[in-house]
Write a protein that holds these residues in place. Structure first.
Motif, PDB file in Angstrom:
ATOM      1  N   UNK A 124      40.000  48.499  39.079  1.00  0.00           N
ATOM      2  CA  UNK A 124      40.170  47.194  39.716  1.00  0.00           C
ATOM      3  C   UNK A 124      41.550  47.088  40.350  1.00  0.00           C
ATOM      4  N   UNK A 125      42.567  47.564  39.640  1.00  0.00           N
ATOM      5  CA  UNK A 125      43.918  47.545  40.206  1.00  0.00           C
ATOM      6  C   UNK A 125      44.001  48.462  41.428  1.00  0.00           C
ATOM      7  N   UNK A 126      43.367  49.628  41.352  1.00  0.00           N
ATOM      8  CA  UNK A 126      43.387  50.566  42.474  1.00  0.00           C
ATOM      9  C   UNK A 126      42.791  49.927  43.728  1.00  0.00           C
ATOM     10  N   UNK A 127      41.675  49.268  43.560  1.00  0.00           N
ATOM     11  CA  UNK A 127      41.028  48.636  44.716  1.00  0.00           C
ATOM     12  C   UNK A 127      41.877  47.485  45.240  1.00  0.00           C
ATOM     13  N   UNK A 128      42.454  46.685  44.357  1.00  0.00           N
ATOM     14  CA  UNK A 128      43.323  45.580  44.795  1.00  0.00           C
ATOM     15  C   UNK A 128      44.531  46.107  45.566  1.00  0.00           C
ATOM     16  N   UNK A 129      45.144  47.171  45.064  1.00  0.00           N
ATOM     17  CA  UNK A 129      46.301  47.744  45.756  1.00  0.00           C
ATOM     18  C   UNK A 129      45.902  48.341  47.098  1.00  0.00           C
ATOM     19  N   UNK A 130      44.715  48.940  47.162  1.00  0.00           N
ATOM     20  CA  UNK A 130      44.237  49.486  48.430  1.00  0.00           C
ATOM     21  C   UNK A 130      43.962  48.368  49.423  1.00  0.00           C
ATOM     22  N   UNK A 131      43.389  47.277  48.952  1.00  0.00           N
ATOM     23  CA  UNK A 131      43.150  46.129  49.838  1.00  0.00           C
ATOM     24  C   UNK A 131      44.484  45.594  50.371  1.00  0.00           C
ATOM     25  N   UNK A 132      45.501  45.537  49.518  1.00  0.00           N
ATOM     26  CA  UNK A 132      46.821  45.080  49.985  1.00  0.00           C
ATOM     27  C   UNK A 132      47.365  46.009  51.074  1.00  0.00           C
ATOM     28  N   UNK A 133      47.189  47.312  50.889  1.00  0.00           N
ATOM     29  CA  UNK A 133      47.671  48.238  51.917  1.00  0.00           C
ATOM     30  C   UNK A 133      46.857  48.095  53.198  1.00  0.00           C
ATOM     31  N   UNK A 134      45.572  47.822  53.066  1.00  0.00           N
ATOM     32  CA  UNK A 134      44.730  47.615  54.248  1.00  0.00           C
ATOM     33  C   UNK A 134      45.120  46.337  54.986  1.00  0.00           C
ATOM     34  N   UNK A 135      45.660  45.373  54.260  1.00  0.00           N
ATOM     35  CA  UNK A 135      46.123  44.148  54.921  1.00  0.00           C
ATOM     36  C   UNK A 135      47.423  44.401  55.681  1.00  0.00           C
TER      37      UNK A 135
ATOM     38  N   UNK B 142      36.643  47.839  52.217  1.00  0.00           N
ATOM     39  CA  UNK B 142      37.187  48.493  51.021  1.00  0.00           C
ATOM     40  C   UNK B 142      36.510  47.946  49.761  1.00  0.00           C
ATOM     41  N   UNK B 143      36.375  46.653  49.667  1.00  0.00           N
ATOM     42  CA  UNK B 143      35.746  46.040  48.489  1.00  0.00           C
ATOM     43  C   UNK B 143      34.275  46.441  48.367  1.00  0.00           C
ATOM     44  N   UNK B 144      33.574  46.475  49.484  1.00  0.00           N
ATOM     45  CA  UNK B 144      32.151  46.824  49.457  1.00  0.00           C
ATOM     46  C   UNK B 144      31.959  48.294  49.109  1.00  0.00           C
ATOM     47  N   UNK B 145      32.723  49.168  49.754  1.00  0.00           N
ATOM     48  CA  UNK B 145      32.551  50.603  49.559  1.00  0.00           C
ATOM     49  C   UNK B 145      33.001  51.071  48.167  1.00  0.00           C
ATOM     50  N   UNK B 146      33.916  50.358  47.557  1.00  0.00           N
ATOM     51  CA  UNK B 146      34.448  50.796  46.263  1.00  0.00           C
ATOM     52  C   UNK B 146      33.970  49.934  45.099  1.00  0.00           C
ATOM     53  N   UNK B 147      32.922  49.173  45.326  1.00  0.00           N
ATOM     54  CA  UNK B 147      32.376  48.304  44.283  1.00  0.00           C
ATOM     55  C   UNK B 147      31.921  49.098  43.063  1.00  0.00           C
ATOM     56  N   UNK B 148      31.248  50.206  43.294  1.00  0.00           N
ATOM     57  CA  UNK B 148      30.775  51.034  42.182  1.00  0.00           C
ATOM     58  C   UNK B 148      31.946  51.556  41.359  1.00  0.00           C
TER      59      UNK B 148
END
Length: 168
Positions: free
Chosen positions: A72-83, A39-45
């Motif tokens: 940045x918040x969107x990606x952090x929240x997505x990472x939390x859901x992926x966890x 998620x972090x790699x794919x959404x870096x841009x």
């Protein structure tokens, strides 16, 4: 890497009779790290360029300008859901199958039983996790970049909250 490291450590550290039971838990941290990293790699841009924000009625605000803070918040929240996603699918069946009585079953019984628990936890747990982490999220305008601070709605009132699609 995570699975190999955890698997190797489990084979070396605990007493040999615990190794088969502990190996069932290697998949969980491996899937969390892989999914979060992806998620972090794919959404870096997206984190560098920002994402569009929407008003309460779903219309794009600020002439389509993008917010890096919201991205940045969107990606952090997505990472939390992926966890959280692997918990019902990977972790719960491993816990159930390690309960006393179930862990000592013959392979002919334990494999179908594990498949059953995995299927049930997938069918019940995955929708629950997705519902707990909705696709759209909100952010207070005061937390955003300066260009979003003085936005007004159609009635001329200050907009206090904006929304964004954080993804799943």
């Amino acid at each position: 890497g995570v699975a190999l490291g955890r698997g190797g450590a489990i084979r070396r550290l605990p007493p040999p009779h615990l190794v088969p039971r502990l190996m069932k838990f290697v998949a969980f941290p491996a899937s969390v790290v892989a999914s979060s990293g992806n998620c972090l790699i794919m959404r870096r841009a997206e984190m560098e360029q920002g994402i569009s924000l929407q008003s309460e009625n779903g219309s794009t605000v600020a002439d389509g300008r993008r917010s890096v803070v919201a991205a940045t918040r969107a990606v952090k929240e997505t990472v939390m859901s992926r966890m959280a996603l692997p918990v019902p699918v990977v972790l719960l069946p491993a816990i159930v199958m390690n309960l006393p009585g179930l862990s000592s079953l013959a392979a002919g019984v334990s494999v179908p039983l594990a498949m059953y628990f995995t299927t049930v936890s997938f069918g019940l747990g995955l929708p629950g996790v997705v519902a707990y982490f909705p696709q759209f999220s909100s952010i207070e305008v005061s937390e955003l970049e300066p260009e979003f601070q003085n936005l007004r709605d159609e009635k001329g009132e200050h907009i206090r909250v904006l929304y964004f699609n954080k993804g799943l």
